[in-house]
Design a protein around this motif. Sequence first.
Motif, PDB file in Angstrom:
ATOM      1  N   THR A 320       0.815  -1.213   0.000  1.00  0.00           N
ATOM      2  CA  THR A 320       0.000   0.000   0.000  1.00  0.00           C
ATOM      3  C   THR A 320       0.851   1.267   0.000  1.00  0.00           C
ATOM      4  N   HIS A 350      -7.372   0.485   3.463  1.00  0.00           N
ATOM      5  CA  HIS A 350      -6.503   1.366   2.673  1.00  0.00           C
ATOM      6  C   HIS A 350      -6.737   2.828   3.045  1.00  0.00           C
ATOM      7  N   ASP A 414      -6.205  -3.357  -6.103  1.00  0.00           N
ATOM      8  CA  ASP A 414      -5.679  -4.281  -5.107  1.00  0.00           C
ATOM      9  C   ASP A 414      -6.305  -5.659  -5.285  1.00  0.00           C
ATOM     10  N   GLU A 415      -5.534  -6.688  -4.962  1.00  0.00           N
ATOM     11  CA  GLU A 415      -6.034  -8.058  -4.999  1.00  0.00           C
ATOM     12  C   GLU A 415      -6.638  -8.375  -6.350  1.00  0.00           C
TER      13      GLU A 415
HETATM   14 MG    MG Z   1      -2.981  -5.217   1.152  1.00  0.00          MG
END
Ligand code: MG
Length: 714
Positions: A320, A350, A414-415
Amino acid sequence: MQQAISSNETKDTLNPCAVSVREVSGIGPRLSELLGKKGISTVEDALYFLPRTYEDRRTITRIADASGSGLFQTFVGTIKSLGMVAYRGSRKRFFKMTICDASGSITAKWFHFNGRSMMVRFKKNDQVILTGQVKLYGSQKEVLHPEIEILEPGEAESPDLKKMLPVYSETEGLPQKTIRRLIKRIVEEYASTLPDGISETMRRRQNLLGLADALTKIHLPAVDDDFDGLAAGTSEAHRRLIFDELFFLQLGLALRKRSLSYDKRKCYDISNNYHDKLKSYLPFELTASQTRAIADIIGDFKKPCPMNRLLQGDVGSGKTIVALLAAIIVIENGCQAAFMAPTEILAEQHYTQVLLYAEKLGLKAVLLTGSGSRSVKEDIYNDIDEGRVDIVIGTHAIIQEKVSFRNLGLAVIDEQHRFGVRQRATLKKKGCNADILIMTATPIPRTLGLTVYGDLDCSVIDELPPGRVKVTTKLYGERDRKKVYDRIAQEIENQRQVFVVYPLVEESEKIDLKNATDMARTLQNEVFPGYRVGLLHGRMSGEEKERIMAHFKGKQLDILVSTTVVEVGIDVPNASLMVIEHAERFGLSQLHQLRGRVGRGEHPSHCILLAHAGSTGDAVRRLKIIEQTTDGFKIAEEDFNIRGPGEFLGVRQSGMPDLRIARALYDVKTLHAARSEAFRLADEDPEMMLPEHHVTRQVLQERWQGKLELADVG
Ligand code: MG
Ligand code: ADP
C-alpha cells in the motif's frame, strides 16, 4: 489506438481444417456424435486429439522368449482355444485364450470382458497380435488384459506390422482400432493443409519441425521415431506443438502490451520532494524491495506512455505504501489517483492507511463504497468530478457510470484476482490513458506469471518489513483437538483473537465434514461459553459480512469462525492464532493466504493445521510443505505442480485463448524461447504485413478469437 489485429477483420485465407468432422469421408452422424463426446467436432480438433501413449510393436518376441521383466512385449500367434472359465468354487468367470507360435504357447486372461462379443470377435485358428506384460509361473506364461487384434491373412508377414501405434483415450462405442483408423485418415488427408503459423525463418532459428510433420509423427510414428520421447510427450514433435501453443499465447500478450504503449501521456515530473516529505512522516524505513518497486514505477512515470505494472508481494509486505508513493507523484503532477479494493473492509483499511499521511501532505482523500447515503455520495461524485479530491479509495463503486474523474492519472487495483481484465479496462477508461498499478498477494509460479501477467511489467516485493513476527505453523491431528482448544483459550486469555476456518458452509453430502455453522454453535455453547464467538460465511449478505468483520476488528469478538471468505486481505493486527480445520481439503496457496491473516501485528503468531483422521499420506505431505516454509512462491510452485494450471488460469481465462496442451505451461525452456520470439515479432512486424507472417497473423486471429480487442482498452 486501434490495433491491426482484430477479430472482425475478414479472414484472408480459410483454414481447411476448421470444418466439421462430418466432411471426412466415412464419418457419418453416429461416428461424429461419438467423436463429439471426446471433444472432437472439427477436423482440427481431431488433429490435436493427441495419443495418450504408444504401443511399441516394433519388436515381435518369440513366445518361448517371453520374459517376466514387467516390460511390454508383443507376440504374434494363432488362437488354439478360447472360452469362459469358472473360478474353482465360484460363479465368477474369466475369459481365457491359448495362443501358440512355432516356439511355444501363452495364456491370455481377461477378468472384465463381454463374453458374447469376445466369442463373436475371435475364432479358433485366428492369427492375432497381442501386447502386454507377461507373468511366468514355472514354464507357464500368462498375460492379463493384453491389447489384442486379429491379423488379416498375410498381415503377419507385412513390414507394416512392426510399428509404434498411438493409443488414444477411448469411449464406449469407439474402440481403439476405429479411432486409429479415423485419425489416420484425417492426418493423411488434412495435416498438410493446416496453416502453419510459425514462419520458416523462425522454425529454422528454433530448430522446429513443420506443423504437418509434427502432427504426422505424433499420430503415425515411423519405426525409427523416438518412442520414449513420444510416450513421454517430450519428443521433437511435441516440442513443436508446445512451442506453437505458447508462441501464439505470448504473441497475443506481446501485442496487447504493445498497443498499451501506443497510448500517450505527458512524462511526469518527479523532481518534486514528495519522497522526502512522505518519508519524513513514515514511522519506518522502506525495505529494499519497496525501494526497488518505487524505482520501477518512477521509471515508468518518466516514459511518455502509461504504466501497466503488476506489484506482487506477500501479504503484509507493504504494497500500500508503495502505491501511495506512486499516487503522490501523480497528484503532484496535477492528476487524481484511485485505489480500488475488492471489499468494503479492504477499502476502509486502505483509506485508514492513506489518511495517516494525506492530511499532513495537504491531500484530500475520500472513501467511496456501496454503502452511505445518496446525498453524501452525490457530494463525493461532485468533488471528484470537479477535482477537489486527490485520492479516491473504494470498492467497485468507483467504476460505476456516475463517477467521473476530472483528471484520473493513476488507478491502483488491489487483490487483482477478484477483478477481471474487463473491469480493469473500465477503470482505465475513466481516466485519459491512466497509469495502472495492480497489486496482488497471490503468489504465482514465476513461469506461469509470464503467461497470466505476460502483458504487464512486474515488480516483486520479496521480503517482509524487518521485525515482523514470523508465523509458526504446526500440523495437528484430530486426537490433539483438546490441545488445540487449550491453545485457543491461552491466546484469548492473553487478550489476543483467534480465527477458526472451515472449508464448507453447511453440511452437505460430506457428512464427515464439520461445518462452520455447527461448529460456531458448539464452540460458543459447549467449549468456550465464556468467550464471544462470531460466525462469518459466504451465504451471508455483503452487509452482514462487513458487519461481522468490523466487530472482529473492533475486538467485540474473541473467536471468528469462518469459511474461506476471510481469505483476502483483512488486517486484524490483534489476531494471533489461525486454526484451520480440515486443512487437508484446502489447496496449498489457499492455506498460505489464510495463514497470512495472522502475524500482522507485533504479537507472536501461530497457525494450526488440523488434519482430519482420514487424511491420505499425500495430503499430509502437502501440509508438511506449509508447515516447513512461508515462501509464497515456493508454495505456489508446489501447488501448481499438484493441481495443474486450471485453478491458476481460471481467473484470467476469459481474456486468453484456451490451451490445447495444458502441459505446455510446465515447459519452461520452450516458454522462454516462444516468449522471446513472440516479443521479437511484435517488435519487428507488429502488424504482420510481411508475406511470411500472413499465416501467423491468421492463426493468431483464430486462436484469440476477439479476445485481443481488449488490448484497445487495456
Ligand atoms: Mg494489502
Ligand atoms: P500488503 O502488502 O499486505 O498490502 P500493507 O501495505 O497493508 O501490506 O502493509 C502491512 C503493514 O506493514 C502496514 O501496517 C504498513 O504500515 C506496514 N509497513 C509497510 N512497509 C513497512 C516497512 N518498510 N517497515 C515497517 N512496516 C511497514
